[in-house]
Design an enzyme around this catalytic site. Structure first.
Site, mmCIF file in Angstrom:
data_model
loop_
_atom_site.group_PDB
_atom_site.id
_atom_site.type_symbol
_atom_site.label_atom_id
_atom_site.label_comp_id
_atom_site.label_asym_id
_atom_site.label_seq_id
_atom_site.Cartn_x
_atom_site.Cartn_y
_atom_site.Cartn_z
ATOM 1 N N GLY A 50 0.474 -0.985 0.059
ATOM 2 C CA GLY A 50 0.167 -0.132 -0.400
ATOM 3 C C GLY A 50 1.191 1.135 0.044
ATOM 4 N N GLU A 51 0.766 2.444 0.886
ATOM 5 C CA GLU A 51 1.736 3.515 0.968
ATOM 6 C C GLU A 51 1.604 3.283 2.745
ATOM 7 O OE1 GLU A 51 2.994 5.391 -0.797
ATOM 8 O OE2 GLU A 51 4.188 6.024 1.334
ATOM 9 N N SER A 52 3.110 3.024 2.835
ATOM 10 C CA SER A 52 4.106 3.141 3.856
ATOM 11 C C SER A 52 3.673 4.168 4.813
ATOM 12 C CB SER A 52 5.307 2.642 4.448
ATOM 13 O OG SER A 52 6.303 3.417 4.072
ATOM 14 N N CYS A 82 6.136 -5.373 0.474
ATOM 15 C CA CYS A 82 6.708 -4.117 0.249
ATOM 16 C C CYS A 82 6.283 -3.138 0.841
ATOM 17 C CB CYS A 82 5.315 -3.914 -1.283
ATOM 18 S SG CYS A 82 6.327 -2.315 -1.772
ATOM 19 N N ARG A 111 12.868 3.146 0.930
ATOM 20 C CA ARG A 111 11.932 3.526 -0.270
ATOM 21 C C ARG A 111 11.420 4.557 -1.285
ATOM 22 N NH1 ARG A 111 8.503 7.718 1.184
ATOM 23 N NH2 ARG A 111 6.070 7.659 0.351
ATOM 24 N N ILE A 140 5.618 -2.523 -7.433
ATOM 25 C CA ILE A 140 4.576 -1.435 -7.836
ATOM 26 C C ILE A 140 5.483 -0.141 -6.599
ATOM 27 C CG2 ILE A 140 2.646 -0.849 -7.749
ATOM 28 C CD1 ILE A 140 1.636 -3.544 -8.036
ATOM 29 N N ARG A 141 6.448 0.850 -7.323
ATOM 30 C CA ARG A 141 7.378 1.849 -6.300
ATOM 31 C C ARG A 141 7.765 1.405 -4.689
ATOM 32 N NH1 ARG A 141 5.668 7.132 -6.376
ATOM 33 N NH2 ARG A 141 5.099 6.707 -4.053
ATOM 34 N N HIS A 177 4.915 -8.144 -4.228
ATOM 35 C CA HIS A 177 3.357 -8.458 -4.156
ATOM 36 C C HIS A 177 3.203 -10.070 -4.961
ATOM 37 C CE1 HIS A 177 1.664 -4.395 -3.152
ATOM 38 N NE2 HIS A 177 3.502 -3.706 -3.758
ATOM 39 N N GLU A 179 1.061 -11.771 -4.033
ATOM 40 C CA GLU A 179 -0.552 -11.802 -4.084
ATOM 41 C C GLU A 179 -0.893 -11.523 -5.666
ATOM 42 O OE1 GLU A 179 1.139 -9.787 -2.346
ATOM 43 O OE2 GLU A 179 0.893 -7.370 -2.726
HETATM 44 N N1 GLN Z 1 5.993 3.606 -2.197
HETATM 45 C C1 GLN Z 1 5.168 2.525 -1.684
HETATM 46 C C2 GLN Z 1 5.269 2.504 -0.188
HETATM 47 O O1 GLN Z 1 6.673 3.514 0.544
HETATM 48 C C3 GLN Z 1 5.210 1.082 -0.975
HETATM 49 C C4 GLN Z 1 3.837 0.419 -2.367
HETATM 50 C C5 GLN Z 1 3.523 -1.152 -1.994
HETATM 51 O O2 GLN Z 1 3.985 -1.356 -1.165
HETATM 52 N N2 GLN Z 1 2.832 -1.796 -3.551
HETATM 53 O O3 GLN Z 1 4.416 3.000 0.963
#
Ligand code: GLN
Length: 209
Positions: A50-52, A82, A111, A140-141, A177, A179
């Site tokens: 997600g987005e940490s 991630c 990150r 993904i990012r 990921h 999943e």
């Molecule tokens: N860039 C996201 C973060 O800093 C991580 C991306 C992801 O979980 N796919 O949390």
């Protein structure tokens, strides 16, 4: 050991449903975790992607940071993917101002390590602990793992040696990921770890009572 393995998914933000779907297909009982008491009686916990930075804020505002630290300190098996890897890391590079982690995993994580040009990609990864074939991994990012402590085992690297999957006792973490690419072997490995850890915890209780 009778009964299903109970695996929580931290459900404050991120790709909770994708993890829940894989876990259910493996026969685990899935608990969506938003409150400290929901950590009770888990055999394992997944911290999703997600987005940490957002997950960190929500974790603190839901009063989950300390309970998570206590649970991890007590040996709860946790798998972070991630953003979940970032949450588990003891040290973070390129976090946002004031970003904290739950910690427990003796690594330094960078990150958003791939920058804007290669934000997302898929690659076939050799993961010796899972055997053949390679794992199709979606980044993904994604973060990368820059440094590891002595107790950390590297499970996979990119072809240039960049570390992207590790294990430290009951803690498992991947920068990618699994999943979302339909390969459930990391989840199987984690559910097995959780089942075994729960079996040995029960064993301790039985042998001392
Ligand atoms: N860039 C996201 C973060 O800093 C991580 C991306 C992801 O979980 N796919 O949390």
């Amino acid at each position: 050991m009778a009964g299903q393995t109970r695996i929580g998914v931290l459900a404050l933000q991120g790709d909770v449903r994708e993890h829940a779907r894989v876990l259910t297909s493996l026969g685990a009982e899935v608990i969506l975790v938003r409150r400290p008491r929901e950590l009770d009686r888990l055999d394992g916990l997944i911290i999703p992607g997600g987005e940490s930075s957002v997950m960190d804020k929500l974790t603190r505002s839901f009063g989950m940071q300390d309970p998570l630290r206590v649970a991890i300190g007590a040996g709860l098996p946790v798998y972070g993917t991630c953003a979940g890897l970032i949450m588990l890391a003891d040290r973070i590079v390129q976090g946002i101002e004031g970003q904290e982690t739950v910690g427990g995993l003796d690594v330094t994580v960078r990150r958003n390590a791939f920058g804007a040009q290669t934000e997302s990609f898929e690659v076939d990864l050799d993961v010796p602990v899972l055997g053949a074939p390679p794992v199709r991994a979606a980044f993904i990012r994604a973060p990368v793992i820059e440094r590891i402590g002595p107790g950390v085992e590297v499970l996979a690297t990119l072809s240039d040696g960049t570390i992207v999957a590790v294990r430290q006792g009951p803690l498992l973490a991947t920068a990618f990921h699994p999943e979302v690419t339909g390969d459930d072997r990391f989840h199987r490995l984690f559910v097995d770890t959780a089942r075994r850890a729960s079996g040995s915890r029960c064993g301790v209780v039985e042998s001392t009572s």
